[in-house]
Design a protein around this motif. Sequence first.
Motif, PDB file in Angstrom:
ATOM      1  N   ASP A 139       0.926  -1.174   0.086  1.00  0.00           N
ATOM      2  CA  ASP A 139       0.026   0.104   0.044  1.00  0.00           C
ATOM      3  C   ASP A 139       0.694   1.202  -0.150  1.00  0.00           C
ATOM      4  N   ASN A 140       2.095   1.347   0.284  1.00  0.00           N
ATOM      5  CA  ASN A 140       2.920   2.302   0.153  1.00  0.00           C
ATOM      6  C   ASN A 140       3.327   2.808  -1.328  1.00  0.00           C
ATOM      7  N   CYS A 141       3.036   1.902  -2.139  1.00  0.00           N
ATOM      8  CA  CYS A 141       3.139   2.238  -3.584  1.00  0.00           C
ATOM      9  C   CYS A 141       1.578   2.444  -4.223  1.00  0.00           C
ATOM     10  N   PRO A 142       1.501   3.166  -5.194  1.00  0.00           N
ATOM     11  CA  PRO A 142       0.226   3.473  -5.818  1.00  0.00           C
ATOM     12  C   PRO A 142      -0.256   2.137  -6.546  1.00  0.00           C
ATOM     13  N   ASN A 143      -1.436   1.996  -6.429  1.00  0.00           N
ATOM     14  CA  ASN A 143      -2.050   0.849  -6.901  1.00  0.00           C
ATOM     15  C   ASN A 143      -2.451   1.186  -8.272  1.00  0.00           C
ATOM     16  N   MET A 144      -1.756   0.523  -9.286  1.00  0.00           N
ATOM     17  CA  MET A 144      -2.163   0.609 -10.633  1.00  0.00           C
ATOM     18  C   MET A 144      -2.563  -0.657 -11.330  1.00  0.00           C
TER      19      MET A 144
END
Length: 513
Positions: free
Chosen positions: A474-479
């Motif tokens: 979740d610390n990375c954008p969800n693409m």
Amino acid sequence: MAVVAENLLKSGEVSAMIRQGFISSPRLSPASSPPPKLPATVSGSSEASAFPSPLRPSFPAPRTTTLFEMMAQEGAPLRPPMRTQQHDLQERIAAVLASKGPSDLKLSVSSSNGMRIRMAAHRRVLTARSRFFAEKLAGICGRTSSRPVVVEICECDDAEVYVEAVGLMYSDDLRRMLAGEDVEKVLGLLQVSVDIKFDEGISACLDYLEAIPWSEYEEEKVTSIIGKLHIQQLSEPVREILQRVSVEPSSFANADSIFLGIFDGILQSKDKKARRDMKTLISSLLKEDVNHSNAQYNKLDVSKESLYYLCHKCLDHLMQLFSEAANVECLGDRASLMNEVAREADNVQWLVDILINKRIADEFVVLWGDQRELSTCHSKIPCMYRFEISRITAQLFVALGRGQILVSKNAKISLLRTWLEALYDDFGWMKRACREFDKKMVEDGLCATILTLPMVEQQSILLRWSDCFLSNGDNCPNMQRAFEVWWRRAFVRQYTGDPNNLQLQNVVSDDHT
């Protein structure tokens, strides 16, 4: 009526009315109660004497309205209508006019909506105060007659305002009479005064308008109505009034320098709350100008050149702050510098928001994509200080995804190559530290932007994203949405128009080699 009552009795509705109290019941009526019994006679006496006890005082039962009475009252006349505003006005003006003694002129004023007001006026007052009445009554001034002159004013726009203007002619202190009135009414009095050539009334109305504060709605009405008063002797008073809203021609040449001074003062302010409040105010005013531009006004606006000048100035300052922060070892000094970084980054975000709203942010995408040196310094600063910079990148991706910024694919690729990794690194901090940060909006903007690129670029970016997402969650954008679309384009519904597009581009990022 008797037939109606008989039908009601037969239908059984009367009993229901009795229960509801509309008709008095025979069983409950005092007239049907049996007479009081006499006391019993005394036995053993040859003469039976009866001594009736005194009767108790009886009180009549509350009278209820019967059905027949209710039916009879249906034809009763209605109450007289209440007094209207027209009657009150007519009586008030009549009292003012009566102060000049017996009248010798009957004035009737009617409007196009059918309203008619009659009053007993005085020829000497009307002719002395109004050049219009003086001209119209000049031919009959010498006539003597026992009957008063009748003057009719027809098809007025507002009969009540016309009557009020006539009432002003009887006053010796017009300013006091106008005190407390609303602007719209005084504008009406001004128009009537101009029509009937009531010079003192015109001057009093103009003095009032020059002294009284206006609301924005009233300001538009004042400028519209006064601007139509093309009378030579009124040019100077009207000019005095319109100075409140008119702009000197020299202001057009100095507008950009004024805007620059305002913007520069906001950007350099050290007071966080005051800076935020002024940014909100200026942004709302600029949006209002975009959405409600009016062709009748010479609209002045901050120029594109001025906005980009400020952007370059902020970016240069950011670069300077980052260079200093990278070489500072003292935590206190670094924290102070980072506060400056946060302020400058917020300034850039505000300017970019203005550029986006004005649809002139395309050049900033190119400018931000070229900030490779700033991006390199960015990676050397702790996340807790640098994440405000990544908010600028996120802001641009949201606008690109919504179609608010139109740039070439090369500009998008440059932006992604320069700042996407920094956005990945700071995404977790932005979620936690920024209340107004909209995670889904940024993710949607990223997905939409990436999917506009050639397939080879989509593949490179999304394969790198999958590694980052699997490592940071979740610390990375969800693409995932962009990944799904790319997957279907690459493996499921391959475009068959060009044979070269049938093969999957085996191009991956450096991390996959």
